[in-house]
Design an enzyme around this catalytic site. Structure first.
Site, PDB file in Angstrom:
ATOM      1  N   HIS A  75      33.801  54.291  -6.473  1.00  0.00           N
ATOM      2  CA  HIS A  75      32.545  53.703  -6.758  1.00  0.00           C
ATOM      3  C   HIS A  75      31.699  53.281  -5.446  1.00  0.00           C
ATOM      4  CE1 HIS A  75      29.688  50.912  -8.651  1.00  0.00           C
ATOM      5  NE2 HIS A  75      29.869  50.232  -7.403  1.00  0.00           N
ATOM      6  N   HIS A 105      27.625  54.548  -3.796  1.00  0.00           N
ATOM      7  CA  HIS A 105      26.570  53.806  -3.047  1.00  0.00           C
ATOM      8  C   HIS A 105      26.162  54.549  -1.732  1.00  0.00           C
ATOM      9  CE1 HIS A 105      26.128  49.866  -5.151  1.00  0.00           C
ATOM     10  NE2 HIS A 105      27.414  50.051  -5.293  1.00  0.00           N
ATOM     11  N   GLU A 122      22.846  49.086  -8.744  1.00  0.00           N
ATOM     12  CA  GLU A 122      23.862  49.451  -9.479  1.00  0.00           C
ATOM     13  C   GLU A 122      23.272  50.492 -10.548  1.00  0.00           C
ATOM     14  OE1 GLU A 122      27.307  47.747  -7.585  1.00  0.00           O
ATOM     15  OE2 GLU A 122      26.855  49.425  -8.619  1.00  0.00           O
ATOM     16  N   SER A 139      28.533  56.901 -10.380  1.00  0.00           N
ATOM     17  CA  SER A 139      30.042  57.063 -10.407  1.00  0.00           C
ATOM     18  C   SER A 139      30.847  56.776 -11.770  1.00  0.00           C
ATOM     19  CB  SER A 139      30.512  55.878  -9.428  1.00  0.00           C
ATOM     20  OG  SER A 139      30.020  54.555  -9.947  1.00  0.00           O
TER      21      SER A 139
HETATM   22  N1  HBI Z   1      31.638  42.123  -2.625  1.00  0.00           N
HETATM   23  N2  HBI Z   1      33.023  44.203  -1.808  1.00  0.00           N
HETATM   24  C1  HBI Z   1      31.828  43.368  -2.516  1.00  0.00           C
HETATM   25  N3  HBI Z   1      31.105  44.364  -3.226  1.00  0.00           N
HETATM   26  C2  HBI Z   1      30.423  44.092  -4.058  1.00  0.00           C
HETATM   27  O1  HBI Z   1      29.307  44.798  -4.630  1.00  0.00           O
HETATM   28  C3  HBI Z   1      29.917  42.649  -4.363  1.00  0.00           C
HETATM   29  C4  HBI Z   1      30.499  41.632  -3.486  1.00  0.00           C
HETATM   30  N4  HBI Z   1      30.542  40.485  -3.448  1.00  0.00           N
HETATM   31  C5  HBI Z   1      29.383  39.932  -4.253  1.00  0.00           C
HETATM   32  C6  HBI Z   1      28.615  40.949  -4.979  1.00  0.00           C
HETATM   33  N5  HBI Z   1      28.833  42.137  -4.965  1.00  0.00           N
HETATM   34  C7  HBI Z   1      27.347  40.358  -6.079  1.00  0.00           C
HETATM   35  O2  HBI Z   1      27.227  39.321  -6.042  1.00  0.00           O
HETATM   36  C8  HBI Z   1      26.246  41.220  -5.614  1.00  0.00           C
HETATM   37  O3  HBI Z   1      25.650  41.405  -7.175  1.00  0.00           O
HETATM   38  C9  HBI Z   1      25.185  40.334  -4.970  1.00  0.00           C
HETATM   39 FE    FE Z   2      28.771  48.919  -6.510  1.00  0.00          FE
END
Ligand code: HBI
Ligand code: FE
Length: 291
Positions: free
Chosen positions: A128, A133, A174, A193
């Site tokens: 994913h 991304h 997303e 994804s």
């Molecule tokens: N941490 N590793 C990781 N990946 C993410 O996509 C992620 C996160 N922490 C917070 C988060 N996404 C969400 O709060 C976002 O929507 C801001």
């Molecule tokens: Fe994501």
């Protein structure tokens, strides 16, 4: 957190939650899962993912076979837009997440889903994160947007506006769609994804599709456990970048003065409606759940 990965468990994450990828510790089965997912997605994303996504896949050579090695893709990505991918053990706290993005570091999970989990998993895995991304981070305008998002997130954190920022991430990074001369195309990582949501997001007559508007997005709830019932459509990545380069102060004041939020299927007369959906999919899923 349901991940059991001995390489993750054997490490103590750094203060910024980063761990080492230890690429040579991936098993043949794990590499094979990447290849299976890659082959399936690349086929259904033809004429569905935005051209810049396909270009990014090629620039980073993510289809060369097996799980990408950060030591191989990071120098290329760094050269292109100054971004790099860092490995993290699981979802990290918001402030850590925003700090990474604000410094052009994209946090990716190390683990990959099991062969019997190809269609859904509750936590983002390396497929994913890197397949979904990272290709868009090769596009300078989008790379700038993601850094501006991280900086905006840090500020939102201090102003208690995380929920609204998470909605912006959700409906663009997303699950975003873009209008191109040849038709609607996908750029959101959560869609590219996903084997099921890729055709659904463009071709199903069930979801609503409305033109991107920053305040409307920030006022709109989302669901994390099923296909979206609403997609926001941008006209260009420049539009997205400029939306985050404005001063959010007045917007936050309007949100404080009027806390109106919209549900998953709401439409307002201020919306530029591109597709008014039947919500058939949501009704069918609700009926299934009621059985
Ligand atoms: N941490 N590793 C990781 N990946 C993410 O996509 C992620 C996160 N922490 C917070 C988060 N996404 C969400 O709060 C976002 O929507 C801001
Ligand atoms: Fe994501």
């Amino acid at each position: 957190m349901a991940i059991s990965d001995p390489v993750i468990d054997a490490q103590t994450p750094a203060a910024d939650f980063t761990i080492r990828q230890m690429w040579d510790r991936y098993t043949d089965e794990e590499h094979k899962v990447w290849d299976t997912l890659y082959a399936r997605q690349i086929d259904i994303l033809k004429d569905r993912a935005v051209e810049e996504f396909h270009t990014g896949l090629g620039l980073l050579d993510l289809g060369s076979g097996g799980i990408p090695d950060l030591d191989v893709i990071n120098p290329k990505l760094k050269d292109l837009t100054g971004w790099e991918v860092v490995m993290v053990p699981h979802l990290v706290p918001d402030d850590v997440f925003f700090d990474h993005l604000a410094n052009r570091r994209f946090p990716s999970g190390r683990f990959i889903r099991k062969p019997d989990q190809l269609d859904y998993l509750e936590e983002p895995d390396i497929f994913h994160d890197i397949f979904g991304h990272v290709p868009m981070l090769t596009l300078p305008t989008f790379a700038d947007y993601m850094q501006a998002y991280g900086q905006g997130g840090q500020r939102a954190d201090s102003l208690g506006r995380l929920k609204e920022l998470a909605r912006l991430y959700w409906y663009t990074v997303e699950f975003g769609l873009i209008r191109k001369p040849e038709g609607l195309r996908i750029y959101g990582a959560g869609i590219v994804s996903s084997a099921g949501e890729t055709p659904f997001s463009l071709e199903s007559d069930s979801p609503n599709r409305i033109a991107f508007d920053l305040e409307r997005v920030m006022r709109t709830d989302y669901r994390i456990d099923d296909f979206q019932q609403l997609y926001f459509v941008i006209d260009s990545f420049e539009q997205l970048l400029s939306a985050t380069q404005q001063d959010f102060g007045p917007l936050y004041e309007r949100l404080a003065a009027d806390a109106t939020t919209f549900g998953l299927t709401d439409l307002t007369d201020a919306d530029t409606v591109i597709a008014h959906g039947t919500q058939e999919y949501a009704r069918m899923r609700a009926a299934d759940a009621a059985e």
